[in-house]
Scaffold this active site. Structure first.
Site, PDB file in Angstrom:
ATOM      1  CG  PHE A   1       4.758  65.788  84.493  1.00 32.00           C
ATOM      2  CD1 PHE A   1       5.730  66.766  84.701  1.00 32.00           C
ATOM      3  CD2 PHE A   1       3.719  66.074  83.623  1.00 32.00           C
ATOM      4  CE1 PHE A   1       5.651  67.996  84.052  1.00 32.00           C
ATOM      5  CE2 PHE A   1       3.632  67.298  82.972  1.00 32.00           C
ATOM      6  CZ  PHE A   1       4.606  68.263  83.191  1.00 32.00           C
TER       7      PHE A   1
ATOM      8  CE  LYS B   1      -0.621  56.020  87.514  1.00 35.68           C
ATOM      9  NZ  LYS B   1       0.547  56.464  86.729  1.00 35.68           N
TER      10      LYS B   1
ATOM     11  CD  GLU C   1       2.575  57.277  82.904  1.00 30.72           C
ATOM     12  OE1 GLU C   1       2.207  57.706  84.022  1.00 30.72           O
ATOM     13  OE2 GLU C   1       1.812  57.197  81.930  1.00 30.72           O
ATOM     14  NE  ARG C   2       4.318  62.246  81.301  1.00 34.54           N
ATOM     15  CZ  ARG C   2       3.630  63.272  80.842  1.00 34.54           C
ATOM     16  NH1 ARG C   2       4.228  64.261  80.247  1.00 34.54           N
ATOM     17  NH2 ARG C   2       2.322  63.311  80.990  1.00 34.54           N
TER      18      ARG C   2
ATOM     19  CB  SER D   1      -4.578  66.614  81.575  1.00 36.18           C
ATOM     20  OG  SER D   1      -4.837  65.240  81.376  1.00 36.18           O
TER      21      SER D   1
ATOM     22  CB  CYS E   1      -2.239  72.983  88.428  1.00 37.13           C
ATOM     23  SG  CYS E   1      -2.133  73.064  90.207  1.00 37.13           S
TER      24      CYS E   1
ATOM     25  CD  GLU F   1      -3.061  72.782  81.837  1.00 36.99           C
ATOM     26  OE1 GLU F   1      -3.558  71.683  81.511  1.00 36.99           O
ATOM     27  OE2 GLU F   1      -2.751  73.075  83.012  1.00 36.99           O
TER      28      GLU F   1
HETATM   29  P1  NAD Z   1      -2.004  63.460  82.878  1.00 38.52           P
HETATM   30  O1  NAD Z   1      -3.467  63.670  82.951  1.00 38.52           O
HETATM   31  O2  NAD Z   1      -1.407  63.149  81.554  1.00 38.52           O
HETATM   32  O3  NAD Z   1      -1.567  62.245  83.839  1.00 38.52           O
HETATM   33  C1  NAD Z   1      -1.929  62.202  85.184  1.00 38.52           C
HETATM   34  C2  NAD Z   1      -2.025  60.746  85.643  1.00 38.52           C
HETATM   35  O4  NAD Z   1      -3.041  60.086  84.894  1.00 38.52           O
HETATM   36  C3  NAD Z   1      -0.746  59.948  85.442  1.00 38.52           C
HETATM   37  O5  NAD Z   1      -0.532  59.150  86.586  1.00 38.52           O
HETATM   38  C4  NAD Z   1      -1.031  59.098  84.208  1.00 38.52           C
HETATM   39  O6  NAD Z   1      -0.404  57.831  84.277  1.00 38.52           O
HETATM   40  C5  NAD Z   1      -2.538  58.934  84.239  1.00 38.52           C
HETATM   41  N1  NAD Z   1      -3.146  58.912  82.895  1.00 38.52           N
HETATM   42  C6  NAD Z   1      -2.777  59.651  81.817  1.00 38.52           C
HETATM   43  N2  NAD Z   1      -3.601  59.393  80.782  1.00 38.52           N
HETATM   44  C7  NAD Z   1      -4.493  58.492  81.207  1.00 38.52           C
HETATM   45  C8  NAD Z   1      -5.602  57.841  80.591  1.00 38.52           C
HETATM   46  N3  NAD Z   1      -5.950  58.090  79.341  1.00 38.52           N
HETATM   47  N4  NAD Z   1      -6.317  56.964  81.333  1.00 38.52           N
HETATM   48  C9  NAD Z   1      -5.997  56.713  82.611  1.00 38.52           C
HETATM   49  N5  NAD Z   1      -4.946  57.298  83.243  1.00 38.52           N
HETATM   50  C10 NAD Z   1      -4.213  58.178  82.553  1.00 38.52           C
HETATM   51  O7  NAD Z   1      -1.317  64.747  83.532  1.00 38.52           O
HETATM   52  P2  NAD Z   1       0.223  65.145  83.576  1.00 38.52           P
HETATM   53  O8  NAD Z   1       0.664  65.549  82.215  1.00 38.52           O
HETATM   54  O9  NAD Z   1       0.995  64.118  84.293  1.00 38.52           O
HETATM   55  O10 NAD Z   1       0.161  66.437  84.522  1.00 38.52           O
HETATM   56  C11 NAD Z   1      -0.074  67.734  84.039  1.00 38.52           C
HETATM   57  C12 NAD Z   1      -1.512  68.126  84.201  1.00 38.52           C
HETATM   58  O11 NAD Z   1      -1.892  68.048  85.568  1.00 38.52           O
HETATM   59  C13 NAD Z   1      -1.779  69.567  83.798  1.00 38.52           C
HETATM   60  O12 NAD Z   1      -2.977  69.611  83.068  1.00 38.52           O
HETATM   61  C14 NAD Z   1      -1.924  70.296  85.118  1.00 38.52           C
HETATM   62  O13 NAD Z   1      -2.695  71.470  85.080  1.00 38.52           O
HETATM   63  C15 NAD Z   1      -2.568  69.248  85.956  1.00 38.52           C
HETATM   64  N6  NAD Z   1      -2.392  69.498  87.367  1.00 38.52           N
HETATM   65  C16 NAD Z   1      -3.469  69.958  88.063  1.00 38.52           C
HETATM   66  C17 NAD Z   1      -3.344  70.252  89.406  1.00 38.52           C
HETATM   67  C18 NAD Z   1      -4.509  70.796  90.183  1.00 38.52           C
HETATM   68  O14 NAD Z   1      -4.403  70.883  91.392  1.00 38.52           O
HETATM   69  N7  NAD Z   1      -5.608  71.142  89.558  1.00 38.52           N
HETATM   70  C19 NAD Z   1      -2.115  70.067  90.044  1.00 38.52           C
HETATM   71  C20 NAD Z   1      -1.046  69.569  89.308  1.00 38.52           C
HETATM   72  C21 NAD Z   1      -1.196  69.284  87.963  1.00 38.52           C
END
Ligand code: NAD
Length: 492
Positions: A152, A176, A179-180, A229, A284, A385
Site C-alpha cells: 500500500f 495486482k 487493495e487498500r 511485509s 520500507c 517493524e
Molecule cells: P502486505 O504484505 O500486507 O501486502 C502486500 C501485498 O500482499 C498486497 O497486495 C496484499 O493484497 C497481498 N497480501 C497480503 N496478505 C496476503 C496473504 N496472506 N496472502 C497473499 N497475499 C497477501 O504489505 P502492506 O501492508 O501492503 O505493505 C507494507 C509492508 O511492505 C511493510 O512491511 C513494508 O516494509 C513493506 N515494504 C517493503 C519494501 C521493500 O522494498 N523491501 C518496499 C515497500 C514496502
C-alpha cells in the site's frame, strides 16, 4: 480521468467489471471519505488475465526491442502530462504529502526511462573460436508472463520497479495493486490503454489473498515480483518457487541510523526526522531506530525530540503539512499499542504522538511523531517493524557496539551512519549487514539505475528490482555453441 465508483480490471486490452462477490471500500485515511470500491477478484479473473498475457506473448517477444521501447517513451510522456493528477491520487488514497507523492512518481518515471535502454541492456555475449571454427554465444530471451503484487505504501512507484523492464525485455504482464490503494494504478492503466500496446501485453487485476494465490498457482505465469511485509514475502517466495516460478520478494524492515559523536547534529537530526517521520514512517527505508555512540547521545536526543514535536501533521494536500496519516484505523490502533508496549517494557516516551486530533480531520488515522528512548534491546519493539512514525532511540559506547546491534537484527533493508570520519564510514559500509547503506543520508533509496537491494528477512530471492537486476530477472539466458564448417560454404 474520472473513475467508476466500482473499480474494474483491465484484461486483454479491455476494462471489465469483476464478478467478485466482495468489494472493499477505498478510504481516504485523512478525511475517511470513501473514494470507491475495489473488487476482490476471484481466481478465474486472474486466469483470464494470465491467458490474455500468454496469448499476447509470442507476437510481443518478436516485436524488435527498439520498437518495444517506443511504447515506453509514449508512456513517459503521458505520465509527465498527468503527473499532477497521479500525485494527488496517491496523496488522497495513501495519505502521504503531495511532496512525497511527487518524489514517488519521479522514481516511477525514472524506471521507465532506464528501461528504454533495453536494446543495450539486454545484449548477450559472444566468444569466437572457443575451438577451431566453433563460436559460443549467450542471448537473453524473455521469460513469458510476469506479475507484480504490490504493497500500500507506494501505490504509484512499486509496480514500476518491475513492469517497464518486463515489457521492454519482451514479456507480457499483470499487476495486482494493494487493495487498500488501487486508484493510482487504475489511472496508470488508463494511460497504458492510450499508448497502443497490443491487447493483453499489460493487465490489471484487483484483489486480495485469493487473487494473489491464483497468481502464484497459475501455470502460465513464470515470474512473480512481490513487495510487502516479511511474513507474506516469505509465503509468496515459497509458494511461487514450489510452483517452479522465478520469484523476487521484498519484505519488511527495521532500519537503524547510527550517530557518531563527530556527526553534524543539526544536519543529522533534520535528515533523521525526515527519514523516521516522512510518509508517516510507512516507508520500507524509514529510520525506525537511532543508535547514538558516546557523546552523541544527549545533543542528538534533545534535537530529535524538538524536531518530532515541531513536525506539522495534517492532510497531505495542504501545502504546509509535513506528515500525513497512517493508512487505516487498524494501523493506528496497532501502532499506538506498540508505543504502549514500549513504555511498559521500560522505554521512556520522550515525545508521545498517541491520541492525535487534527482540527478539521478529527476522524482521520493520525498519529503524531513519537520518540521512545532506552527500550530494552531484546524487547520486541526494538526487533520488529512498527511501520508508523515511531523512532526508538538507543545509546551505546562504541561504533563496534552499534554495528553488532545492527547486525543482530533479522532485517537488512537499510542502515545509515552519520559521521565526519571517512574511516568510520568505510568500516560501517564494509561490516553492516544491510542491502542499502546511507552515509550522511537518511533514506538511501537507490536510483532506478541501481538495484533496490535488501538482505536477510527484508528480501527473498537473488535478483532485485530496477536496473540490470530487473533485466536479469525478466530474461532467461540461452547459450548457443555453433559450428559452421568452411566446406559447407558455397560462396567462399
Ligand atoms: P502486505 O504484505 O500486507 O501486502 C502486500 C501485498 O500482499 C498486497 O497486495 C496484499 O493484497 C497481498 N497480501 C497480503 N496478505 C496476503 C496473504 N496472506 N496472502 C497473499 N497475499 C497477501 O504489505 P502492506 O501492508 O501492503 O505493505 C507494507 C509492508 O511492505 C511493510 O512491511 C513494508 O516494509 C513493506 N515494504 C517493503 C519494501 C521493500 O522494498 N523491501 C518496499 C515497500 C514496502
Amino acid at each position: 480521468m474520472d473513475l467508476p465508483r466500482k473499480l474494474r480490471n483491465y484484461v486483454g486490452g479491455t476494462w471489465v467489471e469483476s464478478s467478485a462477490i466482495e468489494y472493499l471500500d477505498i478510504t481516504n485515511p485523512a478525511t475517511t471519505e470513501v473514494l470507491g470500491k475495489v473488487p476482490l477478484s476471484p481466481a478465474s479473473e486472474v486466469g483470464q488475465a494470465a491467458e490474455a498475457a500468454a496469448s499476447a506473448f509470442p507476437a510481443w517477444r518478436r516485436t524488435p526491442a527498439p520498437d518495444r521501447i517506443q511504447y515506453l517513451f509514449k508512456l513517459k510522456a503521458l505520465l509527465e502530462e498527468h503527473l499532477d493528477e497521479l500525485e494527488r491520487t496517491i496523496t488522497v488514497e495513501c495519505g502521504k504529502t503531495l511532496e512525497e507523492s511527487k518524489g514517488e512518481m519521479r522514481r516511477a518515471i525514472e524506471n521507465v526511462e532506464v528501461a528504454c535502454g533495453i536494446p543495450s541492456m539486454m545484449q548477450g555475449k559472444v566468444t569466437e573460436d572457443i575451438a577451431s571454427g566453433i563460436d559460443e554465444l549467450m542471448i537473453r530471451q524473455p521469460v513469458g508472463v510476469g506479475a507484480a503484487i504490490a504493497p500500500f505504501n507506494f501505490p504509484g512507484m512499486i509496480p514500476f520497479w518491475f513492469m517497464p523492464y518486463a515489457l521492454a525485455c519482451g514479456n507480457t504482464y499483470l499487476v495486482k495493486p494493494s487493495e487498500r490503494v488501487p486508484l493510482t494504478m487504475q489511472k496508470v492503466f488508463a494511460l497504458l490503454d492510450q499508448i497502443g500496446l497490443p491487447k493483453g501485453v499489460v493487465n490489471l487485476v484487483n484483489g486480495g489473498r485469493e487473487t494473489v494465490d491464483a497468481i502464484l498457482d497459475h501455470p502460465k505465469i513464470g515470474a512473480v515480483s512481490f513487495v510487502g511485509s516479511t511474513k507474506v514475502a516469505r509465503y509468496i517466495y515459497g509458494r511461487a518457487a514450489a510452483n517452479g516460478k522465478r520469484a523476487q520478494c521484498q519484505g519488511g524492515a527495521k532500519n537503524p541510523v547510527i550517530v557518531l559523536p563527530d556527526a553534524d547534529i543539526e544536519m543529522t537530526t533534520r535528515i533523521t526526522a525526515d527519514s523516521a517521520f516522512g510518509c508517516a514512517g510507512q516507508r520500507c527505508l524509514a529510520a525506525s531506530l537511532a543508535i547514538t555512540v558516546g557523546a552523541a547521545a544527549q545533543p542528538f536526543t534533545q534535537a530529535m525530540a524538538e524536531a518530532a514535536d515541531q513536525r506539522q501533521v495534517g492532510y497531505g494536500l495542504d501545502a504546509n503539512v509535513q506528515m500525513g496519516p497512517v493508512i487505516t484505523a487498524e494501523s493506528k490502533v496497532r501502532i499506538e499499542r506498540a508505543i504502549a508496549e514500549g513504555a511498559e517494557q521500560g522505554g521512556q516516551v520522550l515525545v508521545d504522538g498517541r491520541g492525535a486530533r487534527i482540527p478539521g480531520f478529527e476522524h482521520g488515522f493520525f498519529i503524531r511523531p513519537t520518540i521512545l528512548e532506552n527500550i530494552p534491546i531484546q524487547s520486541e519493539i526494538v526487533r520488529t517493524e512498527i511501520f508508523g512514525p515511531v523512532l526508538g532511540v538507543l545509546h551505546v559506547e562504541t561504533i563496534d557496539d552499534a554495528i553488532s546491534l545492527v547486525n543482530s537484527g533479522r532485517y537488512g533493508n537499510m542502515a545509515c551512519l552519520f559521521t565526519s570520519d571517512g574511516s568510520a564510514a568505510r568500516k560501517f559500509r564494509y561490516e553492516c549487514e544491510a542491502g542499502n547503506i546511507g552515509i550522511n543520508i537518511g533514506v538511501a533509496a537507490p536510483m532506478a539505475f541501481f538495484p533496490f537491494s535488501g538482505w536477510k528477512d527484508s528480501f527473498f530471492g537473488d535478483l532485485h528490482g530496477q536496473s540490470m537486476d530487473a533485466v536479469e530477472f525478466f530474461t532467461q539466458k540461452k547459450v548457443v555453441v555453433e559450428r559452421w564448417p568452411k566446406t559447407w560454404s558455397r560462396k567462399f
